[in-house]
Design a protein around this motif. Structure first.
Motif, PDB file in Angstrom:
ATOM      1  N   GLN A 287      48.796  77.892  30.954  1.00 46.93           N
ATOM      2  CA  GLN A 287      50.286  77.481  30.890  1.00 46.93           C
ATOM      3  C   GLN A 287      51.397  78.570  31.190  1.00 46.93           C
ATOM      4  O   GLN A 287      52.234  78.064  31.779  1.00 46.93           O
ATOM      5  N   ASP A 325      45.527  75.058  33.933  1.00 40.44           N
ATOM      6  CA  ASP A 325      46.905  74.421  33.791  1.00 40.44           C
ATOM      7  C   ASP A 325      48.068  75.334  33.665  1.00 40.44           C
ATOM      8  O   ASP A 325      47.923  76.211  32.959  1.00 40.44           O
ATOM      9  N   SER A 359      58.545  69.165  31.261  1.00 40.89           N
ATOM     10  CA  SER A 359      59.116  67.977  30.972  1.00 40.89           C
ATOM     11  C   SER A 359      59.482  67.593  29.583  1.00 40.89           C
ATOM     12  O   SER A 359      58.553  67.977  28.589  1.00 40.89           O
TER      13      SER A 359
HETATM   14  N1  5AD Z   1      55.673  68.972  30.549  1.00 43.61           N
HETATM   15  C1  5AD Z   1      54.751  69.436  31.594  1.00 43.61           C
HETATM   16  N2  5AD Z   1      53.643  69.832  31.548  1.00 43.61           N
HETATM   17  C2  5AD Z   1      53.044  69.496  30.209  1.00 43.61           C
HETATM   18  N3  5AD Z   1      51.656  69.352  30.193  1.00 43.61           N
HETATM   19  C3  5AD Z   1      51.611  69.106  28.615  1.00 43.61           C
HETATM   20  N4  5AD Z   1      52.840  68.714  28.316  1.00 43.61           N
HETATM   21  C4  5AD Z   1      53.713  68.706  29.131  1.00 43.61           C
HETATM   22  C5  5AD Z   1      55.028  68.733  29.293  1.00 43.61           C
HETATM   23  N5  5AD Z   1      55.694  68.294  28.288  1.00 43.61           N
HETATM   24  C6  5AD Z   1      50.655  70.029  30.779  1.00 43.61           C
HETATM   25  C7  5AD Z   1      50.023  71.023  30.364  1.00 43.61           C
HETATM   26  C8  5AD Z   1      48.603  70.364  29.935  1.00 43.61           C
HETATM   27  C9  5AD Z   1      48.434  69.451  30.888  1.00 43.61           C
HETATM   28  C10 5AD Z   1      47.375  68.473  30.559  1.00 43.61           C
HETATM   29  O1  5AD Z   1      49.773  68.862  30.800  1.00 43.61           O
HETATM   30  O2  5AD Z   1      49.682  72.149  31.387  1.00 43.61           O
HETATM   31  O3  5AD Z   1      47.699  71.323  30.003  1.00 43.61           O
END
Ligand code: 5AD
Ligand code: SF4
Length: 458
Positions: A287, A325, A359
């Motif tokens: 992340q 991710d 987001s």
């Molecule tokens: N905004 C952007 N990316 C997100 N993810 C999860 N929630 C959000 C968010 N609010 C991404 C993370 C997660 C993947 C499945 O989606 O990186 O691991």
């Protein structure tokens, strides 16, 4: 009476893909037949995702389009399932009054009955969630062997690999509450399926010809931690489960997703060394590469701890292909924080990654954070990240050149073939090969691109 046709359109993750299969199977048992497309079906199900605003917007615009289709076909039923359905509940009907049924993530198993109810009461909403429940057992149909159906020339779909690679859900929900994430709200509390149910499901699939199984959960490391999963009440860790599933006779490849680094056990890492059918491929979402951001994200590990996991994984399994991710532009992310993510990329050198602009999701903690990063900055950071990742992916892929890899065949054309390695790389062959989907063949890699490899038969 002719049978009603249905069409399921799936958005989002593999969990949703598996849920769509469950709904399709349940509908078939309820007398529906699968239709060809969205516009002609009597029943349309949108299985939705709300992970980012964009995913949700896609659903809304398709629903808008379906309103017109339904005007011309009043007998049509529209059902919204999945994460948007769970999150919005009856609010969805305010914006989309032509929806007949809103079905939440835990309610899909009764989809047939719910649709019957919605026939007399259009606008029916079923989104109740339970804390602790047994995930219903809906076994895959014991259909004839895939090989027999292939020989009978059945079904266009069978020419695709999808039938040889299947998902098995082992748990639902999530208790982690990462600050950006809707999943704990859309999928509820964490709950694990019973070991025996999982083993039985895998067995049925493999007996019907499936070669590769991916075990699915929001955070598989905590399998079996929140409820009892064995007959005798003894604990069963995720690594134990992997060992048990791997014993299934005829199962060639085993994968799983997704893991949170915070509770990745040494036992699980050793499984990559000890279980021959467990593919040397691991998706380990990091992340962000800044401790300050990780802390605000509520991830519960530091960059140093993450790097240590990567080292140990590579010690146990030098072949392992890692992916991750990344979120760029989390609230408060400074240029220096972001540089930490770029540095991490160069330290780990992932085979691939999925990267997203942060987001805002309603109801999550981060949506209340101040100092949001501007769209321009997010876009620029995402581009910097992705172009560096592309370079690294290419360098990583080039390491395979000259090596022989065993691939599982997915698609065969007259002068071409597509397959997949254990490391999850797609390999294209541009020659005539006598093989069919589901076969394993050895190929020598002679070319690498960013997203796939080229090989020739050996
Ligand atoms: N905004 C952007 N990316 C997100 N993810 C999860 N929630 C959000 C968010 N609010 C991404 C993370 C997660 C993947 C499945 O989606 O990186 O691991
Ligand atoms: Fe999307 Fe998450 Fe729901 Fe999967 S679980 S569909 S990724 S919001």
């Amino acid at each position: 009476m002719t049978q009603r046709t249905f069409f399921v359109k799936t958005f989002g993750c593999q969990m949703n893909e598996r849920d769509s299969e469950i709904m399709s199977q349940s509908l078939s048992m309820h007398g529906y037949v699968e239709g060809m497309d969205l516009e002609s079906a009597d029943l349309v199900i949108l299985n939705t995702c709300s992970i980012r605003a964009k995913a949700e917007q896609k659903v809304m615009s398709l629903l808008g389009m379906l309103r017109k289709v339904k005007l011309a076909k009043p007998d049509m039923q529209i059902c919204v399932a999945g994460c948007v359905a769970q999150q919005e509940g009856e609010h969805l009907l305010e914006r989309m009054p032509h929806v007949d049924l809103v079905v939440g993530t835990q309610n899909i198993y009764n989809i047939g009955e719910l649709l019957d109810l919605a026939r007399t009461r259009p606008g029916y909403v079923a989104v109740a969630m339970q804390e602790n429940y047994d995930i219903p057992r809906l076994m895959p149909a014991r259909n004839e062997k895939i090989s027999e159906r292939l020989q009978a020339g059945d079904d266009v779909k069978l020419s695709k690999s999808a039938v040889f690679r299947k998902f098995v859900t082992i748990m639902q929900g999530c208790n982690n509450y990462c600050a950006y994430c809707v999943v704990p709200y859309t999928r509820g509390r964490e709950i694990s399926r019973k070991v025996n149910d999982i083993i039985e499901e895998v067995k049925v699939l493999v007996e019907s010809g499936v070669k590769e199984i991916t075990l699915l959960g929001q955070n598989v490391n905590s399998y079996g931690k929140t409820n009892i999963v064995t007959e005798n009440g003894l604990p069963c860790s995720f690594a134990d489960l992997l060992h048990k599933v791997a014993e299934t006779e005829g199962l060639a490849r085993l994968r799983f997703t997704t893991s949170n680094p915070k509770d990745l056990s040494d036992e699980l890492m050793r499984s990559f060394r000890d279980i021959p059918s467990l593919c040397p491929q691991f998706h380990l979402p990091v992340q962000a590469g800044s401790d300050a951001v990780l802390k605000r994200m509520n991830r519960k590990y530091s960059v140093a701890q993450y790097l240590d996991l990567v080292d140990r994984l590579r010690e146990y399994c030098p072949e392992i292909a890692l992916s991750t991710d990344i979120i760029v532009g989390f609230p408060g992310e400074t240029e220096e924080d972001f540089q930490g993510t770029m540095d991490l990329l160069d330290k780990v050198r992932y085979h691939g990654s999925f990267s997203f602009k942060y987001s805002d999701r309603p109801g999550t903690r981060a949506s209340d954070f101040s100092d949001k990063v501007t769209e321009e900055v997010k876009t620029a950071r995402l581009m910097r990240f992705q172009s560096r990742q592309d370079e690294i992916s290419l360098e990583r892929n080039r390491e395979y050149i000259g090596r022989v890899k065993d691939i599982m065949v997915e698609d065969v054309g007259p002068e071409s073939l597509k397959g997949r390695t254990d490391t999850n790389h797609i390999v294209h062959l541009h020659e005539h090969v006598v093989a069919k989907p589901g076969d394993f063949i050895d190929v020598e890699i002679y070319h690498a691109g960013q997203h796939s490899l080229k090989g020739k038969i050996v």
